[in-house]
Design a protein around this motif. Structure first.
Motif, mmCIF file in Angstrom:
data_model
loop_
_atom_site.group_PDB
_atom_site.id
_atom_site.type_symbol
_atom_site.label_atom_id
_atom_site.label_comp_id
_atom_site.label_asym_id
_atom_site.label_seq_id
_atom_site.Cartn_x
_atom_site.Cartn_y
_atom_site.Cartn_z
ATOM 1 N N ILE A 1 -0.022 5.064 0.745
ATOM 2 C CA ILE A 1 -1.152 5.776 1.339
ATOM 3 C C ILE A 1 -0.951 7.273 1.160
ATOM 4 O O ILE A 1 0.155 7.788 1.349
ATOM 5 C CB ILE A 1 -1.291 5.434 2.837
ATOM 6 N N ILE B 1 5.772 3.713 9.587
ATOM 7 C CA ILE B 1 5.671 3.715 8.122
ATOM 8 C C ILE B 1 6.398 4.954 7.609
ATOM 9 O O ILE B 1 6.120 6.074 8.055
ATOM 10 C CB ILE B 1 4.191 3.726 7.685
ATOM 11 N N PHE C 1 1.220 7.505 11.443
ATOM 12 C CA PHE C 1 1.874 6.623 10.469
ATOM 13 C C PHE C 1 3.363 6.462 10.775
ATOM 14 O O PHE C 1 3.866 5.347 10.813
ATOM 15 C CB PHE C 1 1.646 7.145 9.041
ATOM 16 N N TYR D 1 3.617 6.609 3.555
ATOM 17 C CA TYR D 1 2.478 7.509 3.743
ATOM 18 C C TYR D 1 2.883 8.901 3.287
ATOM 19 O O TYR D 1 3.930 9.420 3.684
ATOM 20 C CB TYR D 1 2.053 7.559 5.218
ATOM 21 N N SER E 1 2.316 -1.478 4.357
ATOM 22 C CA SER E 1 2.421 -0.113 3.841
ATOM 23 C C SER E 1 3.842 0.232 3.433
ATOM 24 O O SER E 1 4.783 0.075 4.193
ATOM 25 C CB SER E 1 1.953 0.883 4.893
ATOM 26 N N LEU F 1 -1.867 -2.481 8.108
ATOM 27 C CA LEU F 1 -1.052 -1.354 7.652
ATOM 28 C C LEU F 1 0.424 -1.579 7.968
ATOM 29 O O LEU F 1 1.294 -1.261 7.163
ATOM 30 C CB LEU F 1 -1.538 -0.051 8.292
ATOM 31 N N TYR G 1 0.822 -1.210 0.000
ATOM 32 C CA TYR G 1 0.000 0.000 0.000
ATOM 33 C C TYR G 1 0.857 1.261 0.000
ATOM 34 O O TYR G 1 1.754 1.414 0.823
ATOM 35 C CB TYR G 1 -0.878 0.071 1.258
ATOM 36 N N THR H 1 -5.362 4.163 12.042
ATOM 37 C CA THR H 1 -4.154 3.349 12.237
ATOM 38 C C THR H 1 -4.336 2.355 13.385
ATOM 39 O O THR H 1 -3.743 1.274 13.372
ATOM 40 C CB THR H 1 -2.897 4.202 12.527
#
Lengths: 731, 731
Positions: A368, A516, A510, A445, A442, A438, A366, A431
């Motif tokens: 984001i 992330i 995040f 972000y 991920s 996530l 992902y 989150t």
């Protein structure tokens, strides 16, 4: 909310490794080769990125902003619901929408003034006569500022109450400010007036209460925001971007982020909520923000000794400490300041709007992209400049998808977060709810909140191929390096990238909670040209479409540049065969931090039998591992080798920031688990936990504090060594 | 250390999905197809598994055991270092070794008696005459039991001290035992004698201290271990597997696992260590284990009221509470029991021996196989039966690798852990040091500690193709289902698999701290045939090669079966294209837990306005997601689709247990983060955090305890929902 303007922690990486990615090798496909072989080795298609850049339209962004700012849209208000509907309509559009879009709700703890009984700030005489009343509303210069939905300026989460006492001036409300004030004055029963800056909003009241202060006022000094300008006859808005005299910065007076009643739990209907009395980090005493017009009327009447020169602001009078109270020559002599605060807390349903473009080859990876949707008033800049940009990015990408021209290798998730202004609530609850998914998947972000801070042009981010507004030749990269550069041991002069050390916008959960890799993108102004802490209409009723289109970005070309930049980053993160991260740049940062730590702490630690050498070893191991991984990439022909090899290397890069998380490092600070990027009070460009613990131990000399410094050092070493292990050979 | 004999949390899964894996499709390889296409779609080679099974040799295992048990090898002793060298020699053997093997050291906090001043337990008269002295050593029946390196029986981590007081009998030392005893007696200043079982070792002293008890003795009642047998003339070892009268179970008297001074930090030389006074979970008062011979001499002389019938053991006398003290008719009348404990704590270097076989296709996926190496004395069964098996597994696999006949798809890591007996220290420090890497990449952890508990045959694990010892037709699976089965809603009668809810061996840090799917494999005995808590020589000087080869597994065919089973599991985990895990079986367990929770807690929770329905929804969502994932697997042709698809599904399966971790769920319990498998005091087959919190709230009625029950429920719901999200569609 935007406490600091900061940048992606691995931002520079994206720039610096872009070159590696530009060439790749195709596979000759034979008749018996499985279909999927081509797909899995596909890299970024530069033609599609050019197409994206070409299609990003400034006028479309302008019209997005016009639509988003029609009415005030404070979190959970009717205006907020309108923006939910608008986002859904756009993201569900059959021609330009996403694969899917939906809303997700949380029941969150918010704080509002009472519309029927506005908060009041008055000066009252000993006989209880009201001698002065501060404005309850900002002055309207246009019809949208008269909208009854414009919320009265207030300090969210400050308690209701009716304190009355002598006024004192406490500068920025820092611990050191109250300490100094307390040297000459008895603060018991006083009301402190403070200016924004230098300390978090809640801190101004939290620091005051132990001295017996019973209420706090806060205002924005024209020195800090308006370069001294004060008159709305010709100097401030509507004549310029400066804050008018009645303008008031609203804000959430909190210390921690996320829903306060449900730490580490998504705020669903049935979720356990802590007792309100257990909430920490909010004002213990009534607090109210006022405009500088009212602050002027109060501060210039104060008695007592003159405050130090660093405490003086732009008013044409001497800022005195207060007697406490007003000077004998003042009409307010012997009078008190009274706060009547009627704030009340409510559980309200707040919506995130979510959308996705599904990945073709690695749907379980992902990228984001998010921004909050809620504002304090119309929020043309904060956050709607970012939302307008996001909507233009999704329009162009969505059309490419709907027309079958493009589908990203990895999945893209778009988040339009709710209730950010109250403490990054929508993104944080998200989150918490999807923590595992996530964390596992991920890649990065990207946050674009305030997309464009000012017309004065320089840029915070991106690629050679995006040109600066109004130029066909100067790239954003060139402009960035011109205005904000640093010298890297490895690369020489390069654009400087800030670090996302705080919790200024929705990237916080995040990067700090989930680890992330995150980036915050915005176009901002040259700070050598103005002292403004932030754009002056920030969190006021003047942050409107009119303000944005006249004073921030006429023609919306800076918005366009940010959209091109953000979309470019997004497409590269989503499509690159090899993730555009460079772990050697991370090593460079760690080495910089290490050098600073060695310089500042080696002797002090050694005096307490704590060796810093293991930290050196850890950073050295990290550097070696990063170098080996770089070498592996250079020696590989990733487009022609097994797709599991590039997946492996990508996983190493993707999960690197995760390796720096330690849930036990900062147990009292909600959501701060990243031992490199956590915020620090020590104000040094080095490891935050060590810096704070060392500073405290030096100041108290307590054995227990030196033990904590040692503990922080061990946590840090283990995290860096652990991260190095993840970068090393797979086995 | 082995508190409970338990099984892999996802054990059943391996059995039940084996069928799916047996067939797979090859890819027709064309001339232009990249080389790697065949490799990435390769599945388990059944012929290699048959080859492995055929080559596992019982006599080789016997000789491994003989070598490993030549001398006592308590952690960090010279004998332990000999086993380190032996493991390294074997794993570095050019013909049958691993790709690589090395040692890794930690400086850990251990506790030893003083060899020069042995601990003493005596009965002393009012005039300080010594009337009775308990044995300091176990009686030797063979020369190896006379080795001076045989450590005196002691309670590791019990403090030094010289308490003297009247003796009382406190049954198992549970809180309820002391509570009952305290009803009629003043326990202040007494010494309590307790029997093993019913309560953790440390708990017997921790529960005693609040009542004023100043010292604790602990012994193994012949009722609990010897089916009542007491005489070494013909009944106990050396005539049978039963514990001789002087036999003493040593052990670590701790509550938490891992190095006590460095929680959550690997115990390196420079690592921060907490002050010793901050250690929790160890005996606050001197404690000493003794043989039942000495316990008999003391208990049968006790005065006071007869203890309840459940407190009575195998001695041919009535177990009285104690007056406190001995009965008037006893020679010990008016005498005290005195403990002279000289235990001391030391920081010692303890080694893990590590080895790897590198994976060919997915080297960044780890299957970990481990066992501890340290014993209390010779440790023939605990742990050397497991180590002997591990060495045979590595010999056969190593040879296949060295001969170029096999290389696993995924990497295999072998760990020979140090200092397990003191609290799973070696494995725990390893998981702390490599936390990120192991979390990201580990497929499963397999533990084989006590490989074979007894000659009485039934099995705890495995496949149709492994035959039971002495049989050419009965599979281990058949035998297992015969002796220990359950009825599954989905499958009917199947082998029963225990859950790894405790911290009985080195799997603890892997499953509870890291959330890595784990399995503990052993061959054990039919508990309907004996009341023995565990094999009777456990942690005594009698756990020798002689004992193992005469009474536990003559011919070593049960060891062979365990080696075949463990290796079979290992090869399937390492080589299967699709990981042999079945998330629908996980759903079945959650549904079982849910049903129990609904039955027990619904009304009580509802009375406090806490709804259990969201938990139902969460389990329902988990089931749906699991069903969809199963369907996706069934509908896929994984050998012919992109290797990134099977990697994605494998990641979902591999990371499933990770999704149940919550570092905030049990903040006071080191290393327990898994909200499904954590141990519980409530004794119910349901969610542990909810069960414990509910039980406590019911008992105290405190509002704060009901809040904790609600918090535990919310944590659980979020974890299950989060896990369901990870099993659902990739996006």
């Amino acid at each position: 909310m935007l406490k600091k303007v900061l940048l992606g922690s691995l931002g520079a990486v994206l720039v610096l490794t872009a070159g590696i990615l530009l060439g790749h090798f195709g596979i000759q496909r034979g008749s018996t080769t499985p279909d999927w072989v081509m797909d899995v080795t596909q890299d970024v298609d530069e033609a599609l990125i050019q197409k994206f850049i070409a299609e990003v339209d400034n006028i479309a962004i302008q019209e997005n902003l016009r639509e988003l700012t029609k009415v005030p849209h404070m979190a959970t208000s009717p205006g907020d619901e309108k923006t939910v509907q608008y986002m859904l309509k756009r993201w569900q559009d059959p021609d330009t929408g996403l694969d899917q879009a939906w809303r997700e709700e949380y029941k969150v703890y918010l704080s509002f003034p009472d519309p029927n009984t506005p908060n009041k700030v008055t000066v009252v005489s000993p006989s209880d006569a009201v001698l002065y009343t501060a404005r309850e509303k900002e002055k309207a210069y246009s019809s949208d500022q008269e909208d009854p939905e414009v919320v009265q300026p207030y300090a969210a989460y400050a308690p209701a109450g009716h304190p009355k006492g002598r006024l004192v001036y406490a500068n920025q409300g820092k611990p050191s400010d109250y300490f100094l004030l307390n040297q000459t004055l008895d603060l018991t029963g006083t009301i402190a007036i403070t200016r924004y800056g230098g300390e978090g909003r809640a801190g101004k009241a939290i620091n005051a209460a132990p001295y017996g202060v019973i209420g706090v006022l806060v205002y924005t000094d024209p020195w800090d925001i308006n370069d001294g300008k004060m008159s709305d006859n010709n100097e401030t808005y509507p004549y310029s971007w400066y804050m008018p005299p009645s303008g008031v910065e609203r804000g959430s007076f909190n210390t921690h982020y996320g829903d306060m009643l449900t730490p580490y739990l998504a705020a669903k209907d049935d979720t356990y909520r802590i007792p309100e009395k257990n909430i920490t980090g909010i004002p213990p005493i009534p607090t109210q923000p006022i405009g500088f017009e009212d602050a002027y009327a109060l501060i210039c009447e104060l008695g007592g000794e003159p405050a130090p020169s660093e405490w003086q602001g732009a008013f044409n009078c001497t800022y005195n400490f207060g007697g406490p109270g007003f000077k004998p020559t003042s009409n307010f002599n012997n009078s008190d300041v009274k706060l009547d605060i009627y704030n009340r807390e409510e559980l309200k349903n707040s919506a995130n709007v979510m959308g996705v473009i599904r990945g073709s080859v690695e749907p379980d990876r992902y990228v984001i992209y998010g921004n909050h949707r809620d504002s304090w008033v119309h929020g043309a800049i904060d956050p709607s400049s970012g939302t307008s940009v996001m909507l233009e990015v999704t329009r162009v990408l969505g059309r490419m998808v709907k027309q079958g021209k493009w589908r990203p290798r990895r999945s893209i998730i778009f988040g339009s977060w709710g209730a950010e202004e109250f403490g990054l609530i929508g993104s944080t609850e998200y989150t918490e709810e999807y923590y595992s998914k996530l964390s596992e998947r991920s890649v990065a972000y990207i946050n674009v909140d305030i997309a464009v801070f000012a017309i004065t042009i320089w840029c915070l981010f991106v690629f050679l191929q995006v040109k600066t507004p109004g130029s066909d030749s100067t790239s954003v990269y060139d402009n960035w390096i011109r205005y904000f550069n640093r010298t890297s041991p490895a690369y020489g002069v390069i654009p400087n990238v800030g670090f996302l050390t705080g919790a200024g916008s929705d990237y916080a959960a995040f990067i700090h909670f989930l680890g992330i890799t995150s980036m915050d993108i915005s176009y901002t102004y040259d700070r050598t040209k103005t002292r403004a802490r932030i754009y002056p209409a920030y969190h006021t009723a003047y942050d409107t479409f009119d303000y944005a289109s006249k004073f921030i970005d006429p023609g919306f070309t800076s918005h366009q540049t940010v959209a091109r930049t953000a979309g470019n980053v997004l497409m590269r993160l989503a499509d690159s065969l090899l993730l555009p991260f460079n772990c050697s740049d991370y090593a460079e940062t760690l080495e910089g931090y290490l050098n600073k730590a060695m310089e500042l702490y080696t002797d002090g630690l050694a005096a307490h039998m704590i060796a810093i050498e293991p930290l050196q070893n850890a950073v050295r191991n990290f550097r070696s591992a990063a170098t080996r991984l770089d070498q592996l990439v250079r020696d590989s022909d990733l487009a022609n080798e097994t797709p599991l090899k590039v997946r492996r290397i990508n996983d190493q890069l993707m999960l690197l920031d995760r390796a720096f998380l330690d849930p036990g490092a900062f147990p009292d600070r909600y959501g701060f688990r990243h031992v490199i990027w956590a915020s620090s009070k020590a104000g040094q460009a080095t490891f935050p936990g060590l810096a704070d613990a060392y500073t405290r131990a030096r100041s108290t000399g307590l054995d227990s504090d030196w033990k904590e410094a040692h503990r922080q050092l061990s946590i840090l070493i283990q995290a860096i060594q652990g991260a190095a292990h993840t970068l090393g050979d797979a086995i």
